[in-house]
Write an enzyme that holds these catalytic residues in place. Structure first.
Site, PDB file in Angstrom:
ATOM      1  N   TYR B  93       0.815  -1.214   0.000  1.00  0.00           N
ATOM      2  CA  TYR B  93       0.000   0.000   0.000  1.00  0.00           C
ATOM      3  C   TYR B  93       0.850   1.267   0.000  1.00  0.00           C
ATOM      4  CZ  TYR B  93      -4.458  -2.343   0.244  1.00  0.00           C
ATOM      5  OH  TYR B  93      -5.558  -3.088  -0.078  1.00  0.00           O
ATOM      6  N   GLU B 189       0.756 -32.016  10.666  1.00  0.00           N
ATOM      7  CA  GLU B 189       0.227 -31.230   9.547  1.00  0.00           C
ATOM      8  C   GLU B 189      -1.073 -30.541   9.905  1.00  0.00           C
ATOM      9  OE1 GLU B 189      -0.215 -33.256   5.795  1.00  0.00           O
ATOM     10  OE2 GLU B 189      -1.634 -31.793   5.029  1.00  0.00           O
ATOM     11  N   ASP B 241       0.043 -36.044   6.220  1.00  0.00           N
ATOM     12  CA  ASP B 241      -0.729 -36.908   5.327  1.00  0.00           C
ATOM     13  C   ASP B 241       0.206 -37.677   4.401  1.00  0.00           C
ATOM     14  OD1 ASP B 241      -3.130 -36.068   6.340  1.00  0.00           O
ATOM     15  OD2 ASP B 241      -3.590 -34.672   4.701  1.00  0.00           O
TER      16      ASP B 241
END
Lengths: 555, 363
Positions: B93, B189, B241
């Protein structure tokens, strides 16, 4: 105005003539009522002969007006103007006068117009006026090969007759040959049965011009702007004839003035004898018949170009004809042998210094004055030969400026300085333009179409004999030699255009880059200043140095 | 705050000014940030940036980025000087005030920020720019010693005292100190699995520290685990996973760092980590065949890409074999799949069984 043609009434018009015994029976087939009585053939032939009468040229014209460019009212208006202007220009050039021409189109009723064409030419002697404007004439150009506007010799009289047939009015002519002589005013009609002029008025009048001719014809016509318009014709005529000063007054009150772009008359074309390889059998036979030579060998070397005594002897040896044979006595079979022998013999190409091209400079001046563009170029090719006829191709090209960018290129075609407005797609010129690969020259082109973009192409063919595809003289036949020459000229112009377009693109790109650079460079100065806290002066110095370095590098 | 950073930026600016004043075309170099400019050395244990450098010489084509780089450097200089900070979003910005040179989208300013980091070989935090990303959560046998923002006195944070909640890893963790007797750190995870283990006090049972990574671990999370593991010599096990993303993105990044920021990986990686599970072999060993999902096209692509291009995977034979096994089986398995055998099967059976043989973990 002056007619350059010889009178040869009805020679080509066909079925007329006095019937010869023996032939009519065959001719009558299909005409006679069904149950034919065989008895005395002579009686029948007599009866049929009685029905046969001479058809006048005028009558023939009436039924075949489309052959001469009067097929619709819009085209009739254009053809009338064109015939009159062609005559004016030919006359002025022959008399070595820089032509000044006035064209005026007045609308009388919805479908009735008056056309006035006035010139500063040599004028016409009084006795000639009725014949020139009131009798249909035929030109014969086989023997006299010379680059000129009219080739067929159908003159202004055809236009006059069209006017007379559609409006019942007379052709009105004013002409003066010298300031010392009075101006003559004529009103003339054509006796369409006999093809002779009827003089309705013949008087001396006051006229401001020292010499010149003015012709006025009233006719049924249609006036329309845009393609194939009178304005189009006028503009194109001026481009191909930069030595002409032309004023055009339109039916809507518009006045357009075209000052001459060139102050010199074109070099007068030279008349040459036909080249043997460009002559067809029929013409050869005609030439044999009308020759004044007593011996065939003399005929060959005298009536043709590029036939020396030695070559004539060689041709005759090949044909098996005695050198001393009388030309008039050559029978059909022998003429055919002669024709074959001529075409089997190697001959020098015809002389090409007989042509009078517009010239690159004059052509450029012509388009610069009439087309607002950014780029102009013109190429005049050296003369070339097709079928024994010398010809020369010229191309002028204008690009950019006010030419419409989104449309197909504007193609102008000229034959012996006369604009060709109709039958564009049938013309060798159009074909050549389409075949030239414009994409090579930075111009868009769809398959099988004219190139597109802000492009104007003018192609001129000057020749002692322009091979039109039909009588109406609207399209040039695609002889390979012609297409080849047009393409060479187009390619040369195309290469120049390509260089111009690419230069333009490079410059635009450079400008764009410069702007781009200048919008970001200050930020480097600002950033460095924020870190290093230097003053305005140093920031400016840094910016100047950066600008210099970067614009010089051009990377 | 960081005099060194200030000095580095000033030196670069001075060099640029010198080049300009000598009428030379100024240029800056940046290490090339892509997987093919990444080196992996087993002994060092993390991704390192290669020799490839891209030179940004001022030209028509580079003038915009060049200007933006200089301005962002100036911004960093100012932030550091004032001992302030700006998030990546805020920096984006700030550029809106730069007129033509402003960034149109945040990825543009992020990319240039990465360039500057790489140019100075420092992490963006030292440039005064901080990421918005969350650092991850911690629970278990650990006391974090932080400072009280007001008094500056040491602040002891006991990570067993958050109940069903957890300690949040701060963005900057260089100043933290640790006390722990845990026997390992378990990096997890998903937040779901982390919750289950916290709920059942698994860290007490197993005497460990639990860290929830929430997907690919952030720099702060990696730095936290690294500092903790280094200073207290605790092993780190990853539990993610059993799919290409878990193996080649989450675990790989945890262990050796990211390819994109290879110049920072020296600090932001955990070379001592090893892979507990879930492995393709676990599917067979723990009878999870009917609790798997077929590999998606993107999974297969990711796996093949890792086999072909990832220097870490290519270096380790067990990993190549594991990924090939997964491709051959054509299925992926999630951490939660053990619920098939009962919700707490993972706590009661799977983890204890695995933890008996840490030497069998994938490297």
């Amino acid at each position: 105005m002056k007619k350059k043609t010889t009178i040869a009434k009805a020679r080509q018009t066909g079925p007329a003539k006095t019937p010869e015994a023996g032939k009519p029976a065959a001719k009558a087939n299909g005409k006679t009522p069904a149950p034919v009585k065989p008895p005395e053939a002579a009686t029948e032939a007599d009866r049929m002969a009685a029905k046969q009468r001479e058809i006048s040229v005028s009558e023939f014209f009436l039924k075949n007006r489309h052959l001469l460019g009067f097929d619709n009212p819009k085209k009739a208006l254009l053809t009338t103007i064109k015939e009159a202007v062609d005559n004016s220009l030919d006359a002025c050039e022959e008399a070595k006068i820089l032509p000044e021409i006035l064209i005026e189109v007045k609308q009388l009723q919805e479908d009735r117009f008056s056309v006035v064409v006035e010139d500063n030419g040599p004028g016409v002697v009084r006795d000639q006026i009725p014949k020139i404007f009131g009798k249909l004439l035929y030109g014969s150009k086989f023997h006299a090969m010379k680059q000129s506007r009219g080739q067929q010799g159908i003159g202004i009289s055809a236009a006059g007759m069209y006017g007379q047939l559609t409006t019942g009015t007379s052709t009105r002519i004013t002409s003066r040959i010298s300031p010392k002589k009075p101006a003559h005013y004529f009103e003339i009609q054509i006796d369409t049965n006999r093809n002779v002029p009827t003089i309705l008025k013949d008087e001396e009048v006051e006229w401001a011009r020292a010499h010149g001719t003015r012709v006025e014809i009233e006719l049924e016509a249609k006036y329309q702007k845009g393609r194939h318009s009178v304005e189009d014709y006028v503009r194109q005529t001026v481009i191909a004839n930069p030595h002409v000063t032309l004023t055009y007054l339109g039916p809507d009150g518009a006045k357009e003035e075209y000052p001459a772009a060139a102050r010199q008359l074109p070099v007068a074309p030279r008349e040459i004898k036909p080249h043997p390889h460009g002559v067809e059998l029929g013409i050869l036979m005609k030439m044999l018949k009308s020759s004044t030579s007593h011996k065939i060998k003399a005929f060959l070397s005298r009536d043709f170009s590029r036939v020396s005594g030695r070559v004539a002897a060689e041709i005759l040896r090949t044909a098996g004809i005695a050198e001393t044979a009388r030309p008039k006595a050559i029978a059909h079979a022998e003429a055919d042998k002669l024709y074959r022998a001529i075409n089997a013999t190697k001959l020098m190409k015809p002389p090409t210094d007989c042509l009078s091209p517009i010239g690159e400079d004059a052509l450029l001046r012509g388009i610069k004055q009439n087309v607002e563009a950014d780029f102009y170029t013109a190429v005049t090719r050296p003369p070339a030969v097709y079928r024994g006829n010398p010809f020369q191709i010229e191309v002028a090209l204008a690009y950019g400026g006010k030419l419409p960018a989104e449309e197909l290129a504007d193609l102008m075609r000229f034959a012996n300085r006369v604009p060709l407005l109709y039958q564009q797609s049938a013309c060798a010129i159009t074909r050549s333009v389409i075949q030239a690969n414009w994409k090579n020259y930075a111009v868009d082109q769809s398959r099988g179409a004219l190139p597109s973009g802000p492009l104007m192409i003018a192609v001129h063919m000057a020749s002692v004999w322009v091979p039109f595809t039909s009588e109406s003289k609207e399209a040039i036949a695609s002889y390979p030699e012609i297409v080849y020459e047009v393409k060479l000229a187009l390619q040369e112009c195309g290469r120049r255009l390509d260089a111009f377009i690419r230069r333009g693109r490079r410059e635009a790109e450079a400008r764009r880059k410069k702007d781009y650079i200048r919008s970001y460079l200050p930020h480097i100065g600002m950033g460095l200043r924020e870190i290093l806290h230097f003053n305005d002066k140093e920031e400016k110095k840094i910016l100047d140095l950066l600008t210099n370095v970067l614009e010089k590098s051009r990377k | 705050m960081d005099k060194n950073t200030e000095k580095m930026i000033r030196q670069t600016a001075e060099r640029l000014r010198g080049e300009i004043l000598k009428k030379k075309v100024p240029s800056m170099d940046f290490p090339l940030r892509s997987l093919d400019n990444v080196l992996y050395d087993k002994k060092r244990g993390y991704f390192e940036i290669g020799e490839k450098v891209k030179e940004r010489t001022l030209s028509v084509n580079t003038v915009k980025t060049f200007a933006q780089t200089v301005r962002l450097m100036a911004l960093s200089h100012e932030i550091v000087r004032k001992d302030d900070m700006a998030t990546k979003r805020e920096a984006y910005y700030v550029s809106k005030n730069w007129g033509e040179a402003r960034f149109l989208e945040q990825p543009e300013s992020d990319a240039i920020m990465d360039d500057i980091e790489a140019h100075f070989r420092v992490n963006r935090e030292r440039l005064g720019f901080i990421p918005e990303e969350k650092g991850g959560e911690v629970a278990g046998k650990l006391v974090v010693i932080d400072k009280d923002p007001d008094s500056g006195k040491p602040l002891r944070i006991d990570c067993t005292k958050f109940g069903s909640g957890a300690y949040s890893i701060p963005i900057a963790c260089e100043e933290l100190e640790f006390e722990t007797k845990a026997s390992f750190i378990l990096a997890i995870e998903t937040a779901g699995m982390f919750q289950r283990l916290v709920k059942h006090n698994y860290y007490t049972t197993a005497n460990c520290v639990l860290v929830s990574m929430g997907g690919v671990p952030t720099r702060a999370c990696r730095r936290f685990i690294r500092r903790l593991a280094d200073s207290k010599k605790v092993p780190v096990y990853a539990f993610v996973d059993g799919d290409p993303y878990g193996m080649t993105n989450i675990y790989r990044t945890l262990k050796v760092g990211s390819g994109n920021n290879a110049h920072l990986n020296r600090f932001f990686c955990v070379p001592q980590a090893s892979y507990l599970g879930v492995t393709p072999q676990d599917i067979i060993d723990y009878k999870l065949q009917d609790a798997t999902h077929p590999l998606q096209e993107v999974d297969v692509k990711r796996a093949r890409d890792a086999l072909k291009n990832d220097p870490f995977i290519k270096t380790h034979k067990p990993w190549r074999e594991a990924i090939e096994q997964m491709l051959q089986m054509g299925v992926r398995v999630e951490q939660q799949a053990f619920a098939k055998h009962g919700l707490n099967h993972v706590i009661e059976k799977y983890l204890p069984a695995k933890l008996k043989h840490p030497e069998k973990f994938l490297p």
